[in-house]
Enzyme design. Structure first.
Site, PDB file in Angstrom:
ATOM      1  N   LYS A 113      41.487  42.967  49.107  1.00 58.62           N
ATOM      2  CA  LYS A 113      41.646  43.527  47.757  1.00 58.62           C
ATOM      3  C   LYS A 113      43.121  43.611  47.368  1.00 58.62           C
ATOM      4  O   LYS A 113      43.482  43.364  46.214  1.00 58.62           O
ATOM      5  CB  LYS A 113      41.011  44.922  47.683  1.00 58.62           C
ATOM      6  CG  LYS A 113      39.494  44.942  47.790  1.00 58.62           C
ATOM      7  CD  LYS A 113      38.825  44.253  46.620  1.00 58.62           C
ATOM      8  CE  LYS A 113      37.313  44.366  46.709  1.00 58.62           C
ATOM      9  NZ  LYS A 113      36.627  43.595  45.643  1.00 58.62           N
ATOM     10  N   LYS A 195      29.398  31.244  48.036  1.00 63.77           N
ATOM     11  CA  LYS A 195      28.119  31.825  47.631  1.00 63.77           C
ATOM     12  C   LYS A 195      28.156  32.224  46.160  1.00 63.77           C
ATOM     13  O   LYS A 195      29.211  32.298  45.541  1.00 63.77           O
ATOM     14  CB  LYS A 195      27.795  33.043  48.505  1.00 63.77           C
ATOM     15  CG  LYS A 195      28.787  34.187  48.396  1.00 63.77           C
ATOM     16  CD  LYS A 195      28.412  35.307  49.361  1.00 63.77           C
ATOM     17  CE  LYS A 195      29.383  36.490  49.213  1.00 63.77           C
ATOM     18  NZ  LYS A 195      29.045  37.601  50.112  1.00 63.77           N
ATOM     19  N   LYS A 198      28.658  37.967  41.728  1.00 63.75           N
ATOM     20  CA  LYS A 198      28.298  38.818  40.596  1.00 63.75           C
ATOM     21  C   LYS A 198      29.273  38.691  39.446  1.00 63.75           C
ATOM     22  O   LYS A 198      28.915  38.907  38.296  1.00 63.75           O
ATOM     23  CB  LYS A 198      28.234  40.291  41.040  1.00 63.75           C
ATOM     24  CG  LYS A 198      26.992  40.603  41.855  1.00 63.75           C
ATOM     25  CD  LYS A 198      26.665  42.086  41.871  1.00 63.75           C
ATOM     26  CE  LYS A 198      27.881  42.928  42.068  1.00 63.75           C
ATOM     27  NZ  LYS A 198      27.606  44.311  42.364  1.00 63.75           N
TER      28      LYS A 198
END
Length: 336
Positions: A113, A195, A198
């Site tokens: 992050k 993958k 979202k």
């Protein structure tokens, strides 16, 4: 016999997608009959990456609606919003006294992050694993469905539980990673890179809220190649991904037809027609997604029903959390 406690949470950032459904939510629906399940929307966690909070309420409502549309029964499970359970925050405070700066700074997700947002080194991001531990331990959960990227956090939750039990007294069982029934299904993005996501790579991700035309367009743009060089070739990952998707939504006869075409193909004699395969997959996928999308939309628009479901979930979660916090206060000596 008392059912074991299962807990899982999902951040209300971005839209739920096909990977969420087949990788997690479908299994949650199976779990609700066999376990005492707590599923929550992690809105406190989402604040660590500073989302647009004006959209947060809609995102939270959408996640709840989509979980129900996928088959979760709010009568069988506790489906709740994290911030509706203030007991979690108190346990988070106690666990923070058992967490050390060095171990938190080494957490892989914290370092990732920071790499993504170097100007956002906030304390909430650093202590994210502690809040996650509080989410789990507040219900004394023993089974936690997690992906590979969260296994380090779950190990930290066990460490915090062990430290608490050693320092103050036995309160918490140790939670373990849990996946219901066999291998998890891994669904790649339609571009063949990583993958489904979202919030990133939206054109390569099929969302549960996508309309039929969007689904068709995305699948028709999915990465393919010129076909196999020789019969019975090993499929590249991005081709296997199309077959995986087809195995989830198409009939056995349809799947077998394209398997046979692929296996019989070779350079200069290509029988497999990826365009035809993608057209069929697009129609089958649209048919699969449609009832989920429509049910979720109906729940989102029914504010009375949504409010009742949210309150019901909060009441169930707080009843469990209050029992745990009473034990925690007693062993620490905070029950003045």
């Amino acid at each position: 016999m008392e059912k074991e406690v299962v807990l899982s949470g999902i951040r209300p950032t971005g839209f739920l997608h096909l990977g969420n459904y087949f990788g997690a939510m479908r299994n949650y629906v199976r779990m609700q009959d066999d376990y005492n399940c707590y599923f929550f929307v992690a809105n406190w966690h989402s604040l660590t990456t500073h989302p647009d909070t004006k959209e947060l309420q809609n995102s939270v409502h959408r996640v709840i609606a989509e979980n129900i549309a996928c088959g979760l029964d709010p009568e069988k499970v506790a489906l709740y919003i994290q911030s509706d359970v203030p007991e979690i925050a108190e346990l988070y405070l106690y666990l923070n006294t058992l967490a050390y700066k060095g171990e938190l700074e080494k957490t892989a997700t914290f370092k990732e992050k920071l790499r993504q947002q170097p100007d956002n080194s906030n304390a909430g991001l650093l202590t994210y694993p502690v809040l996650q531990a509080a989410d789990i331990l507040i219900h004394r959960a023993v089974k936690v469905p997690v992906g590979k990227d969260q296994e380090q956090h779950l190990e930290m939750a066990r460490n915090f539980a062990e430290r608490f039990n050693y320092r103050y007294g036995e309160v918490f069982p140790l939670p373990y990673a849990f996946n219901y029934g066999g291998e998890l299904i891994r669904i790649m993005g339609l571009d063949g890179n990583g993958k489904m996501s979202k919030s990133e790579n939206q054109s390569a991700t099929i969302y549960l809220a996508d309309d039929d035309d969007s689904i068709r367009k995305k699948i028709m743009k999915a990465k393919t190649d010129q076909g196999p060089e020789k019969p019975n070739s090993v499929k590249p990952d991005y081709i296997q991904n199309l077959f995986t998707l087809m195995s989830l939504v198409s009939s056995a006869d349809t799947i077998q037809k394209f398997e046979n075409d692929f296996n019989a193909s070779s350079s200069g004699h290509c029988i497999i027609r990826y365009g035809d395969m993608k057209k069929q997959l697009a129609e089958d996928m649209a048919r699969f997604i449609q009832p989920i999308r429509e049910k979720a939309t109906g729940i989102q628009h029914d504010k009375v029903l949504l409010s009742r479901i949210i309150k019901q979930g909060a009441d169930k979660a707080r009843a469990s959390a209050s029992e745990t916090l009473k034990l925690v206060r007693e062993v620490i000596g905070m029950n003045y």
